[in-house]
Design a protein around this motif. Structure first.
Motif, PDB file in Angstrom:
ATOM      1  N   HIS A 157       0.834  -1.207   0.000  1.00 42.87           N
ATOM      2  CA  HIS A 157       0.000   0.000   0.000  1.00 42.87           C
ATOM      3  C   HIS A 157       0.863   1.250   0.000  1.00 42.87           C
ATOM      4  O   HIS A 157       0.562   2.238  -0.687  1.00 42.87           O
ATOM      5  CB  HIS A 157      -0.924  -0.003   1.222  1.00 42.87           C
TER       6      HIS A 157
ATOM      7  N   ARG B  54      -8.693   1.729   0.495  1.00 37.66           N
ATOM      8  CA  ARG B  54      -8.019   0.503   0.065  1.00 37.66           C
ATOM      9  C   ARG B  54      -7.025  -0.012   1.087  1.00 37.66           C
ATOM     10  O   ARG B  54      -6.542  -1.144   0.975  1.00 37.66           O
ATOM     11  CB  ARG B  54      -7.328   0.738  -1.278  1.00 37.66           C
TER      12      ARG B  54
ATOM     13  N   GLU C 109      -7.922  -0.410   4.184  1.00 35.88           N
ATOM     14  CA  GLU C 109      -8.727  -1.169   5.137  1.00 35.88           C
ATOM     15  C   GLU C 109      -8.911  -2.582   4.591  1.00 35.88           C
ATOM     16  O   GLU C 109      -9.770  -2.839   3.748  1.00 35.88           O
ATOM     17  CB  GLU C 109     -10.093  -0.509   5.339  1.00 35.88           C
ATOM     18  N   SER C 110      -8.089  -3.504   5.044  1.00 37.26           N
ATOM     19  CA  SER C 110      -8.074  -4.848   4.474  1.00 37.26           C
ATOM     20  C   SER C 110      -8.183  -5.903   5.564  1.00 37.26           C
ATOM     21  O   SER C 110      -7.955  -5.629   6.748  1.00 37.26           O
ATOM     22  CB  SER C 110      -6.795  -5.063   3.654  1.00 37.26           C
TER      23      SER C 110
ATOM     24  N   ARG D 112      -5.989  -8.718  -0.615  1.00 40.75           N
ATOM     25  CA  ARG D 112      -5.855  -7.560  -1.481  1.00 40.75           C
ATOM     26  C   ARG D 112      -7.194  -6.834  -1.619  1.00 40.75           C
ATOM     27  O   ARG D 112      -8.258  -7.434  -1.647  1.00 40.75           O
ATOM     28  CB  ARG D 112      -5.342  -7.982  -2.851  1.00 40.75           C
ATOM     29  N   THR D 113      -7.109  -5.528  -1.713  1.00 40.12           N
ATOM     30  CA  THR D 113      -8.292  -4.706  -1.964  1.00 40.12           C
ATOM     31  C   THR D 113      -8.295  -4.198  -3.399  1.00 40.12           C
ATOM     32  O   THR D 113      -9.238  -3.541  -3.827  1.00 40.12           O
ATOM     33  CB  THR D 113      -8.327  -3.514  -0.997  1.00 40.12           C
ATOM     34  N   SER D 114      -7.231  -4.472  -4.122  1.00 40.55           N
ATOM     35  CA  SER D 114      -7.114  -4.082  -5.524  1.00 40.55           C
ATOM     36  C   SER D 114      -6.290  -5.150  -6.228  1.00 40.55           C
ATOM     37  O   SER D 114      -5.296  -5.637  -5.682  1.00 40.55           O
ATOM     38  CB  SER D 114      -6.420  -2.718  -5.651  1.00 40.55           C
TER      39      SER D 114
ATOM     40  N   ASP E  64      -2.594  -4.607  -6.650  1.00 42.33           N
ATOM     41  CA  ASP E  64      -1.696  -4.919  -5.527  1.00 42.33           C
ATOM     42  C   ASP E  64      -0.809  -6.107  -5.855  1.00 42.33           C
ATOM     43  O   ASP E  64       0.348  -6.176  -5.424  1.00 42.33           O
ATOM     44  CB  ASP E  64      -2.508  -5.239  -4.267  1.00 42.33           C
TER      45      ASP E  64
ATOM     46  N   VAL F 196     -11.551  -9.192  -5.118  1.00 38.94           N
ATOM     47  CA  VAL F 196     -10.868  -8.359  -4.125  1.00 38.94           C
ATOM     48  C   VAL F 196     -11.732  -8.345  -2.870  1.00 38.94           C
ATOM     49  O   VAL F 196     -12.935  -8.621  -2.929  1.00 38.94           O
ATOM     50  CB  VAL F 196     -10.627  -6.931  -4.647  1.00 38.94           C
ATOM     51  N   THR F 197     -11.117  -8.038  -1.746  1.00 44.06           N
ATOM     52  CA  THR F 197     -11.845  -7.992  -0.476  1.00 44.06           C
ATOM     53  C   THR F 197     -11.974  -6.545  -0.051  1.00 44.06           C
ATOM     54  O   THR F 197     -10.973  -5.892   0.246  1.00 44.06           O
ATOM     55  CB  THR F 197     -11.114  -8.815   0.591  1.00 44.06           C
ATOM     56  N   ALA F 198     -13.197  -6.060  -0.019  1.00 47.21           N
ATOM     57  CA  ALA F 198     -13.436  -4.645   0.285  1.00 47.21           C
ATOM     58  C   ALA F 198     -13.786  -4.473   1.749  1.00 47.21           C
ATOM     59  O   ALA F 198     -14.771  -5.036   2.235  1.00 47.21           O
ATOM     60  CB  ALA F 198     -14.572  -4.103  -0.593  1.00 47.21           C
TER      61      ALA F 198
ATOM     62  N   GLN G 140     -16.864  -9.010  -1.564  1.00 45.18           N
ATOM     63  CA  GLN G 140     -15.778  -9.517  -2.407  1.00 45.18           C
ATOM     64  C   GLN G 140     -16.160  -9.357  -3.879  1.00 45.18           C
ATOM     65  O   GLN G 140     -16.490 -10.326  -4.562  1.00 45.18           O
ATOM     66  CB  GLN G 140     -15.480 -10.980  -2.089  1.00 45.18           C
TER      67      GLN G 140
END
Length: 839
Positions: A542, A553, A555-556, A571-573, A576, A601-603, A633
């Protein structure tokens, strides 16, 4: 688990003609997996030899060898004594030894031949136990009178030249079975033999069926004091303790026991250890032997306390966890990690005289967690993790006591300890039609009852249903489908036909699945290569991408047990992880690279979730809270490219990839599924602030960004300069798409083209001007194309000229004045919306 066939014959009826492959096939028929077949590695001639002469000869290097003349009977084809060089010294003239002659092959494909050594031609080898694969002893050769000391009848029949392969059992085969987690009882000869007898429909001899000394209150004191059971299940629910006094701990294990331990892949060590290992391999019940003289108080089974340590038998000092279950001396001194490994302080040594034998039943979950926490995968933990038969505990202790007395010369105390009561197996109500419904074959009620009875279940009628109580060695049988599987495997999995299901009319891929495939094919058609990267990243990544401290992004979700400590975050993107793949390819010499990835991705983070009680289905409210607490997700698609978009060739020099390429790819994937994606200038990390666009849906909602990566990002990630990338919310784009794109009908009417040049402020996006022109041009407008951008003295500083070509087509031939009118309406709309002035 290795199962020697000769040992198997003692517990089940095995056809005398059956080979290892036959036994393995029978076990596979009832659901066990064959891993390998061992045995038959040694080929003869391996014969009895009688030493006629032994002449020691000292060599120049100080080593003394023996030049021997050995009588091997007619095995060498001449009947003359065989000349052999031997470096061992534990034999003498007249001894019977094991001799392998030229042409024989030892384990490891070591072929024996006559060769000159130490000034003699040595025609063969006098063998040690290690060379024949019979043990670890290589200090001397095998003297048959000593090796078969407890088998005098074998020695009586041996004469020079006799074949030793069957005498040593070297022609015996061993089948190795891959035991699945639900078949823990097969980590024993008892379990393997039971399954083999089941496959053949023949009787099974239970080795645990023996007379057990009755437990009395006067035995060695044992306390079960688990004050922190895992999920309410006590760590130990049965503990048997037996005492044998006056044993000779230096006594050797009998040859037959050592041979069997070697056949199952274990190394003989000492009498006490070999006895406990032998019983474990036979019955599946791990045992432990304590030196009674090292114990000062009662045995207490409890959880570890903070700060406690234990030096285990592998000579490692281990810091214990409060969830570790321990065997302790008087509740104070740790003696062993229950079900995993014992400690050094109570180890049986050569000076041990009195032994306390432990046989206990430990909770599989507790043992599994301790074994993984301390990274101790032992033979005991492997069995306890999968479930040990609690009904065999006392029998295992009795067998160990009997063997110690027989071969160690001790005497057993008349008293015995047996504390704790294991939970009884829960009964299962079974519809006898369930196997037929699940498998698709006809399983009559009588066959269902007979099959379940054959595997050890108690079956009784409950009206139309059956009440089935699984045997104590099958903790994996908990519901009807489990019993259905047993019925199916008793008849044989090979009896179940393979039928390919036919899809019903109107079924197939969903709209989302079709759209994702179209997107993947479209990007691949542009020359990009699809990749998959692990969805794990770190806060350092990040930082490398330049995310602000308050960027969402960051906040994972943090994994409790990551594959790599360096990448503990989800990952949020996709960028990454995709950019790592791009960097890796570039670093390995791939200069022109274009990649894409479609993945989740995990938001956002994880909110605290309720922990429902085990054994029951959570209520609707609890399920809703659990579902609501799981982070979203969404599925994204990301692109990354570097190098040349068009390589050099006869057409001219190479053209480097630039932001217009990645924007074109994003718009192409939208068009492929019927969504016209728009772009507008934007700023967003990790992109270059002046070379980034937001990708929008027709309604204006932003679904992603594309452009050139920031130079600092390229530097930190070791990427080529001017790397381009994009990431879009694919779920949002698919949701905005309608039916699959259909080809537009071709019109026979001619097109009418007209050009217009508009001057606007530098900050006005060209896309906004095009949108305004389109809104004013009307429905006869077919396309708008920007074909020129001019900046210079003619338009003034801070201004730019945008030249568009407007193409019109109608259901008739358009006249010049009609086209001019449509153009003027378009210009007026652009002037109103963006302040554009026509040049």
């Amino acid at each position: 688990m290795r199962a020697p066939i000769e040992w198997l014959r003692e517990l089940a009826e095995v056809d005398p003609r059956a080979k290892g492959a036959d036994v393995a096939a029978s076990l596979v028929r009832v659901g066990l997996e064959e891993e390998d077949i061992f045995g038959g590695e040694i080929t003869g001639p391996l014969v009895v030899g009688k030493v006629l002469e032994r002449t020691p000869e000292e060599q120049k290097n100080g080593k003394t060898i023996n030049w021997c003349q050995v009588d091997v009977g007619a095995a060498n084809g001449t009947g003359e004594p065989q000349g052999i060089v031997c470096g061992a010294h534990n034999f003498d003239v007249g001894d019977l030894v094991a001799v392998i002659l030229p042409g024989g092959v030892l384990p490891g494909n070591f072929e024996i031949s006559a060769r000159k050594t130490y000034g003699h031609v040595s025609a063969g080898m006098i063998c040690s136990a290690m060379e024949l694969g019979l043990g670890e002893d290589h200090d001397g050769i095998i003297v048959l009178t000593e090796y078969f000391a407890d088998r005098s009848e074998t020695l009586t029949d041996l004469t020079p030249g006799d074949d030793l392969i069957p005498v040593f059992g070297l022609d015996a085969e061993t089948v190795e079975v891959n035991v699945t987690p639900d078949r823990g009882y097969c980590f024993s000869m008892r379990g393997i033999a039971r399954e083999y007898a089941l496959s053949q429909g023949t009787p099974f001899v239970d080795p645990a069926d023996l007379t057990v000394a009755e437990a009395t209150g006067a035995g060695y004191e044992v306390r079960l004091s688990d004050d922190a059971p895992v999920d309410g299940v006590p760590g130990c629910d049965r503990y048997v303790a037996r005492i044998v006094r006056g044993i000779d701990a230096t006594a050797s294990s009998p040859e037959w026991m050592q041979r069997r331990l070697t056949e199952v892949g274990m190394r003989p060590i000492s009498l006490a250890v070999d006895v406990t290992n032998y019983v474990m391999m036979l019955l599946g019940q791990p045992l432990h032997a304590f030196d009674l003289d090292t114990l000062s108080g009662a045995i207490e089974v409890r959880r570890a306390r903070a700060g406690e340590t234990l030096k285990t038998l592998d000579d490692v000092e281990r810091t214990l966890d409060p969830t570790d279950l321990l065997i302790t001396d008087g509740g104070t001194t740790p003696l062993a990690i229950a079900g995993v490994m014992g400690g050094e302080t109570s180890e049986v040594t050569e000076s041990t005289v009195d032994v306390l034998v432990e046989a206990a039943h430990f909770d599989p979950v507790s043992v599994a967690r301790s074994a993984r926490r301390h990274r101790l995968a032992t033979e005991a933990s492997k069995r306890f993790e999968r479930g040990v038969d609690p009904a065999v505990t006392a029998a295992a202790a009795q067998m160990a006591v009997d063997l110690l007395m027989e071969h160690g010369g001790g005497t057993a105390d008349a008293t015995a300890t047996d504390v704790g009561t294991p939970a009884a197996s829960s009964s299962i109500t079974l519809d006898p039609q369930l196997p037929t419904q699940y498998i698709g074959l006809d399983y009559p009620r009588d066959e269902v009852v007979a099959s379940l009875t054959a595997i050890g279940c108690a079956v009784s009628d409950e009206g139309e249903s059956l009440l089935v109580t699984p045997p104590t060695w099958r903790p994996d049988l908990v519901d009807g489908p489990d019993l259905v599987e047993e019925v199916a495997r008793v008849r044989g999995y090979d009896q179940i036909p393979s039928v390919v299901p036919r899809a019903s009319a109107g079924r197939g891929l969903t709209h989302e699945q079709r759209a994702r495939r179209v997107v993947a094919r479209t990007l691949a058609a542009t020359g990009l290569v699809e990749v998959l990267s692990y969805p794990f990243t770190s806060s350092q990544r990040h930082d490398d991408l330049g995310y602000a401290a308050d960027d969402a992004r960051r906040e994972s979700v943090r994994l409790a047990n990551p594959l790599q400590d360096e990448a503990p975050l989800m990952r949020t993107s996709i960028l990454d992880t995709l950019l790592d793949t791009l960097r890796r390819n570039v670093s390995r010499g791939q200069r022109d690279v274009g990649l894409y990835e479609i993945g989740l991705v995990t938001a956002g983070g994880v909110t605290p979730l309720p922990v429902p009680p085990g054994g029951v289905r959570p209520d609707a409210e609890t399920l809703a809270r659990i579902t609501g607490g799981v982070p979203a997700q969404p599925r994204h698609v990301a692109i990354a490219a570097a190098g040349a978009a068009l390589p050099a060739g006869p057409h001219g020099p190479a053209r480097a990839v630039d932001p217009t390429d990645v924007v074109g790819w994003t718009r192409a994937l939208g068009a492929a599924i019927g969504v016209e994606l728009g772009v507008e200038a934007a700023q967003r990390t990790p992109f270059h602030p002046g070379r980034c666009v937001a990708v929008t849906l027709p309604g204006g909602a932003v679904v992603g960004h594309a452009g050139e990566l920031h130079p600092k990002v390229c530097s930190r990630l070791e990427l080529p300069e001017r790397t381009v990338a994009a990431e879009l919310d694919l779920d949002a784009i698919v949701a905005a798409s309608g039916e699959p794109v259909r080809p537009a009908q071709l019109s026979t009417q001619p097109v009418a083209n007209t050009d217009v040049a508009l001057v606007v402020d530098e900050g006005v996006p060209a896309a906004a001007v095009a949108a305004a022109l389109g809104s004013g041009a009307g429905e006869d407008l077919e396309s708008i194309t920007l074909f020129d951008v001019y900046r210079g003295d003619q338009v003034g500083e801070g201004r730019k000229s945008l030249a568009y070509r407007l193409t019109f087509r109608a259901g008739r031939t358009l006249k010049t004045d009609e086209v001019s009118g449509l153009r003027d309406r378009a210009v007026a709309a652009a002037t109103s919306a963006t302040g554009a002035q026509q040049r």
